[in-house]
Design a protein around this motif. Structure first.
Motif, PDB file in Angstrom:
ATOM      1  N   PRO A  40       0.983  -1.212   0.092  1.00  0.00           N
ATOM      2  CA  PRO A  40      -0.148   0.137  -0.221  1.00  0.00           C
ATOM      3  C   PRO A  40       0.741   1.179  -0.123  1.00  0.00           C
ATOM      4  N   VAL A  41       1.891   1.523   0.868  1.00  0.00           N
ATOM      5  CA  VAL A  41       2.581   2.414   1.003  1.00  0.00           C
ATOM      6  C   VAL A  41       3.412   2.829  -0.427  1.00  0.00           C
ATOM      7  N   GLN A  42       4.025   1.739  -1.085  1.00  0.00           N
ATOM      8  CA  GLN A  42       4.873   1.743  -2.051  1.00  0.00           C
ATOM      9  C   GLN A  42       3.753   2.420  -3.345  1.00  0.00           C
ATOM     10  N   VAL A  43       2.602   1.903  -3.380  1.00  0.00           N
ATOM     11  CA  VAL A  43       1.723   2.209  -4.414  1.00  0.00           C
ATOM     12  C   VAL A  43       1.372   3.689  -4.085  1.00  0.00           C
ATOM     13  N   ALA A  44       1.288   4.186  -2.933  1.00  0.00           N
ATOM     14  CA  ALA A  44       0.767   5.496  -2.601  1.00  0.00           C
ATOM     15  C   ALA A  44       1.850   6.274  -3.148  1.00  0.00           C
ATOM     16  N   ASN A  45       3.114   5.961  -2.734  1.00  0.00           N
ATOM     17  CA  ASN A  45       4.385   6.828  -3.184  1.00  0.00           C
ATOM     18  C   ASN A  45       4.522   6.856  -4.600  1.00  0.00           C
ATOM     19  N   VAL A  46       4.444   5.863  -5.233  1.00  0.00           N
ATOM     20  CA  VAL A  46       4.644   5.734  -6.889  1.00  0.00           C
ATOM     21  C   VAL A  46       3.656   6.878  -7.544  1.00  0.00           C
ATOM     22  N   ALA A  47       2.257   6.929  -6.785  1.00  0.00           N
ATOM     23  CA  ALA A  47       1.423   7.759  -7.333  1.00  0.00           C
ATOM     24  C   ALA A  47       1.942   9.142  -7.313  1.00  0.00           C
ATOM     25  N   ILE A  48       2.563   9.683  -6.021  1.00  0.00           N
ATOM     26  CA  ILE A  48       3.202  10.994  -5.992  1.00  0.00           C
ATOM     27  C   ILE A  48       4.292  11.249  -7.324  1.00  0.00           C
ATOM     28  N   LEU A  49       5.067  10.166  -7.531  1.00  0.00           N
ATOM     29  CA  LEU A  49       5.858  10.060  -8.493  1.00  0.00           C
ATOM     30  C   LEU A  49       5.545   9.996  -9.857  1.00  0.00           C
ATOM     31  N   GLU A  50       4.326   9.472 -10.211  1.00  0.00           N
ATOM     32  CA  GLU A  50       3.642   9.396 -11.558  1.00  0.00           C
ATOM     33  C   GLU A  50       3.187  11.083 -11.963  1.00  0.00           C
ATOM     34  N   LYS A  51       2.700  11.628 -10.590  1.00  0.00           N
ATOM     35  CA  LYS A  51       2.221  12.886 -10.898  1.00  0.00           C
ATOM     36  C   LYS A  51       3.268  13.881 -11.297  1.00  0.00           C
ATOM     37  N   TRP A  52       4.548  13.903 -10.585  1.00  0.00           N
ATOM     38  CA  TRP A  52       5.585  14.617 -11.044  1.00  0.00           C
ATOM     39  C   TRP A  52       6.285  14.464 -12.288  1.00  0.00           C
ATOM     40  N   ALA A  53       6.227  12.961 -12.715  1.00  0.00           N
ATOM     41  CA  ALA A  53       6.863  12.627 -13.795  1.00  0.00           C
ATOM     42  C   ALA A  53       5.949  13.270 -14.965  1.00  0.00           C
ATOM     43  N   ALA A  54       4.920  13.166 -14.982  1.00  0.00           N
ATOM     44  CA  ALA A  54       3.908  14.036 -15.920  1.00  0.00           C
ATOM     45  C   ALA A  54       4.493  15.270 -15.983  1.00  0.00           C
TER      46      ALA A  54
END
Length: 431
Positions: A40-54
């Motif tokens: 769960p916490v890795q998935v949540a953190n990856v969501a932050i990274l995806e936002k900034w990657a875009a």
């Protein structure tokens, strides 16, 4: 707090990559491959990274592996010098020192060093530079049913835990008092939280993680000590005599234990705080809205509570091209600077924000954070791993010994523990 490594046969590297899908994508735009597990916490953190990657014009390819294969495949990737499989990898304090020689120093990532003191040492390379940036702090905590146990009546000692559990079981309110992972790599959720809260540890002196100091003491195992015997007897009784825990718990991972707690069949469990969001998610848990957090009950030989606190992080392989290193560092820096994203991660999972600069905002605005902080960060601490190369082997030896003790007779526990002293000693001195 943690997921721990298995000692597994490493498959041929080409086959491992095919299995995991670690394939570089030939793209004109900047592409980064991030490799992690479905937690769960890795998935949540990856969501932050995806936002900034875009926002940064980066295509982020996600490769999600099972925990059972993650470490051996990642280790083989790094040691073989392959550069096209993962640009950002999940890193864990359990193996941080082993992987450090193959990883890029990350001290230059903005906010990389803003963590609780002492939490990045497991990731230091030979030059004392960190090779990981935090995605969250992992720490175990006692979860309990708020609809069954008033806060004023929470267990302070092991005896309290047993009495409350038996009362709730006799009243048919739960099937089990306590459930927790007990199998190898899930030792934290049973044997170890009690060990550390009974004045005990794997090697003497207890709670020491400096290899030089441990070596000066002769890497003395504590597995035959009085505090360890008492801890083992507590769990034997919980399984076989007091019957507050399932008799098959010796085979449970955290997943089995969490499922029983989420189904409403147990009053207490210990898990990483990162599962708080799952336990209170009505789509995943029948006890959602009825789960609270509390300090560990202490054993007869301990005077105060001791928690384990460690970082889960992201790392960058040394061998990837410089342009991808720069892009990966920029992306990680953006995540660490995203206060709103980190607070959302906390709200979703119970995983503390990776950047401690965000913590004062939660302290001011979030009563749940203040409670968790008071439980975890004001108590004494212990690192959940030792930092020598054969630590995983020793962990397995310890786990196997305690499981044997649980399955044998109570009067044989002391001899079972004593029989492993030389093996655990030699496991450390073989480095």
């Amino acid at each position: 707090m943690g997921l721990r490594r298995h000692i597994l046969r490493v498959l041929p590297f080409a086959g491992a990559l095919a299995f995991l899908g670690f394939a570089a994508s030939a793209q004109a735009e900047t592409t980064l491959n991030i490799c992690y597990i479905n937690h769960p916490v890795q998935v949540a953190n990856v969501a932050i990274l995806e936002k900034w990657a875009a926002k940064q014009g980066i295509k982020l390819n996600k490769t999600v592996a099972s925990y059972a294969v993650y470490l051996p495949k990642t280790t083989q990737m790094l040691t073989s010098g392959a550069s096209d499989q993962c640009d950002i990898i999940w890193n864990n304090d359990d193996w941080g020192q082993d992987l450090a020689p193959y990883l890029e120093p990350l001290d230059d990532v903005p906010d990389a060093l803003n963590v609780e003191k002492g939490q990045l040492e497991p990731f230091h390379n030979a030059d004392g530079k960190t090779t990981a940036v935090s995605m969250t702090t992992t720490a175990g905590i006692l979860f309990y049913r708020t609809d069954l146990i008033p806060e004023a009546e929470l267990p302070k000692t092991w005896d309290d835990l047993v009495k409350i559990s038996q009362k709730l079981q006799s009243e048919k309110k739960v099937k089990w008092g306590y459930v927790g992972g007990m199998s190898y790599t899930n030792t934290f959720f049973s044997f170890w939280w009690t060990l550390w809260n009974n004045g005990c540890d794997i090697y003497a002196p207890a709670y020491e993680r400096d290899n030089n100091k441990l070596a000066a003491e002769g890497w003395k195992p504590m597995i035959d000590s009085a505090c360890q015997l008492q801890t083992a007897e507590f769990w034997w009784d919980a399984l076989n005599d007091k019957k507050i825990s399932p008799p098959g718990m010796t085979t449970y991972s955290r997943d089995e234990a969490n499922a029983i707690f989420q189904a409403g069949d147990a009053a207490f469990t210990v898990a990483d705080t990162t599962f708080l969001g799952t336990f209170n998610n009505p789509d995943k848990s029948s006890v959602a809205g009825k789960v609270g957090i509390a300090s560990f009950p202490v054993g007869p030989m301990n005077k105060g509570v001791r928690t384990w606190i460690d970082v889960w992080g992201w790392s960058i392989p040394k061998t990837i091209p410089d342009d991808r290193k720069a892009a990966a560092k920029k992306l990680l820096g953006a995540m660490l600077g995203d206060a709103d994203g980190q607070i959302e991660q906390w709200n979703q999972t119970g995983g503390p924000p990776p950047n401690t600069k965000v913590w004062p905002t939660l302290e001011k605005n979030d009563a749940g954070w203040r409670k968790l902080y008071g439980i975890l960060f004001t108590a004494d601490h212990v690192h959940d791993a030792y930092y020598f190369r054969s630590w995983a082997t020793v962990h397995k030896m310890y786990s196997d010994t305690l499981i044997r003790a649980m399955k044998g007779s109570r009067q044989d526990i002391a001899q079972t523990l004593k029989a492993s002293v030389d093996m655990i000693h030699n496991g450390a001195t073989a480095n």
